[in-house]
Design a protein around this motif. Structure first.
Motif: not given
Lengths: 245, 257
Positions: A185-199, A206-219
């Motif tokens: 679900l976080l992968l889907a959330w990332n795509s919807l909020t960042s506009g990046t294509p869904l895998p 499932v492993k979260l991309p490092d960029a997503l982990v970084e993005q979630l660190s302040d949320k």
């Protein structure tokens, strides 16, 4: 104004635009029916988005925090009054929504001198089997959709909802543990909020991309499961600690 | 939406004209049903709460399979003695109002507030208590987190709503005199004190206490191992509330009385 139909329609249309604009920056929320139960997930910036309503019912919402709180309290009040005057088994989301919440939202939306609710929300009610789970999506204008099992997404734009729902239907295995499903679900959330294509295809595990982990660190990632089986009457279990890393 | 005190379920009920314990007075009350003999004591791992299964009305046994030990939430138990009609309603109000508070306020009700909530319900029942037709004298057991430790607490109430914390044990109902005597004797002079007992020993001890109580009080059901209906025993420990299953009753008795 109210005795002039055209002006009333125009006012309602303006109101719809205004509310959609207000919730347009909201963070999508998800509800999925798994074998283990119903998983609800939301990502916020501090304020909560996922809540327990009653023994087998929970909600996830996006919108104005004050309106989320008003709706949450309305649902909790109605559910507990119903449980007290009748029985816990008589509490269900279909009745909470269709006889309580939906008319209230519609009235607030169409009473143009009253503040509208700026909220879209998902409700889940866990049953004995995933196919009997009830998922409900309720819009700010009181419109709602009920389905049994599957996936539901609430996002600011309709095309986002379609995109994420289709992708999750194709990529989310019902047999996944809730913790793993939350990553999908976080992968889907990332795509919807960042506009990046869904895998193309979600990998298992499932492993979260490092960029997503970084993005979630302040949320704040909030997830909870309405457990299908359990000795507790209350089936709502928050997934803590959450999920990144 | 509840416009009274945040999280106050009784306030929400009042707004909706629902008065759970309201009743008109009458001097022509029928013979009342009574639930009898419940008790709680500390054992090594927590609190054991037990009750016989009998309900009586005068010299009539109304039922011999009544459950008087009610789980209020995951961390508290109510043992009821007195008039079940009022006691069960109090339990229901507590169950819903504690859950309502936890969900609406996003935090559990404090132990102190739980203890007071029951006192408040007893006071609201005062008119019927004073008429002698709705007397309830419950025992309330709960666990409180103190840092890493979980501390069990036992409270007993008088019918007017006064609450008292018991150090080691509490009992209520028509067989409570005998139960208190046995518990007090065992705690002061017994070779194995209840507070040091294992769960198995505590279950066996609870059976024995009820057996003795039933020998001196006709309204106490006692323990009949030939029947499959065991006394209701629930345990409150660091993991919350747990029912003692039939197999555990049997195991406890196997080790001798």
């Amino acid at each position: 104004m109210t005795e002039e139909p055209f002006r009333w329609l125009e006012a309602i249309a303006n109101r719809r635009d205004y509310v959609q604009q207000q919730i347009g920056t909201g963070s999508p929320v998800f509800a999925v029916s798994l074998e283990a139960g119903i998983l609800l997930l939301g990502v916020g910036s501090g304020q909560s988005k996922v809540f327990e309503i009653f023994d087998r019912q929970a909600m996830a919402a996006l919108g104005h925090p004050a309106d989320i709180e008003r709706v949450r309290q309305m649902l909790i009040d109605a559910a507990h009054l119903e449980a007290f005057t009748r029985a816990s088994a008589d509490v269900n989301v279909r009745r909470l929504v269709s006889f309580g919440l939906s008319p209230q939202l519609k009235q607030s939306f169409e009473q143009i001198f009253q503040a509208p609710f700026m909220i879209d929300l998902l409700l889940g009610e866990v049953a004995e089997h995933p196919s009997k789970d009830v998922l409900v999506k309720v819009n700010f204008d009181g419109g709602f959709k009920i389905q049994h099992g599957g996936v539901m997404v609430a996002a600011p734009k309709p095309e986002q909802v379609t995109l994420a729902t289709d992708w999750l239907k194709a990529n989310l295995d019902q047999k996944l543990k809730p913790e793993s499903a939350a990553l999908v679900l976080l992968l889907a959330w990332n795509s919807l909020t960042s506009g990046t294509p869904l895998p193309e295809k979600s990998e298992q595990p499932v492993k979260l991309p490092d960029a997503l982990v970084e993005q979630l660190s302040d949320k704040v990632v909030e997830a909870a499961v309405l457990e299908r089986k359990g000795s507790n009457v209350a089936r709502y279990v928050p997934l803590m600690p959450l999920l990144t890393g | 939406m509840n416009t009274g005190i945040a999280g106050d379920f009784l306030g929400l009920l009042a707004q909706n004209n629902l008065r759970p314990l309201a009743a008109e007075s009458s001097t022509r009350a029928p013979e009342q049903t009574h639930a009898t003999t419940v008790f709680a004591f500390r054992f090594r791992d927590g609190v054991l709460v037990a009750g016989d299964r009998r309900a009586t009305a005068g010299n009539v046994i109304v039922a011999d399979d009544v459950n008087k030990i009610i789980e209020i939430d995951r961390h508290s138990l109510l043992a009821i003695a007195g008039v079940p009609a009022m006691a069960f309603e109090m339990a229901r109000v507590m169950q819903v109002s504690f859950a309502y508070y936890r969900r609406s306020q996003l935090q559990p009700l404090s132990q102190e507030a739980k203890v007071r909530a029951l006192a408040r319900l007893l006071r609201e029942n005062l008119p019927l208590t004073l008429q002698g037709v709705g007397v309830v004298a419950p025992v309330f057991a709960t666990v409180e987190a103190q840092g890493d430790k979980v501390v069990p607490r036992i409270y007993f109430y008088d019918p007017l709503g006064a609450q008292f914390e018991a150090v080691a044990f509490a009992a209520s109902g028509s067989g409570s005199g005998t139960v208190r005597s046995v518990l007090s004797f065992q705690e002061r002079f017994g070779e194995v004190k209840p507070s040091t007992m294992t769960l198995n020993q505590a279950i066996r001890f609870a059976h024995n206490v009820l057996t003795v109580a039933s020998e001196f009080d006709a309204a106490t059901g006692g323990v009949d191992p030939l029947r499959t209906v065991w006394p209701v025993i629930k345990v409150l420990d660091a993991n919350g509330v747990r029912d003692v299953e039939a197999a555990e009753h049997l195991d406890a008795r196997k080790e001798g009385v």
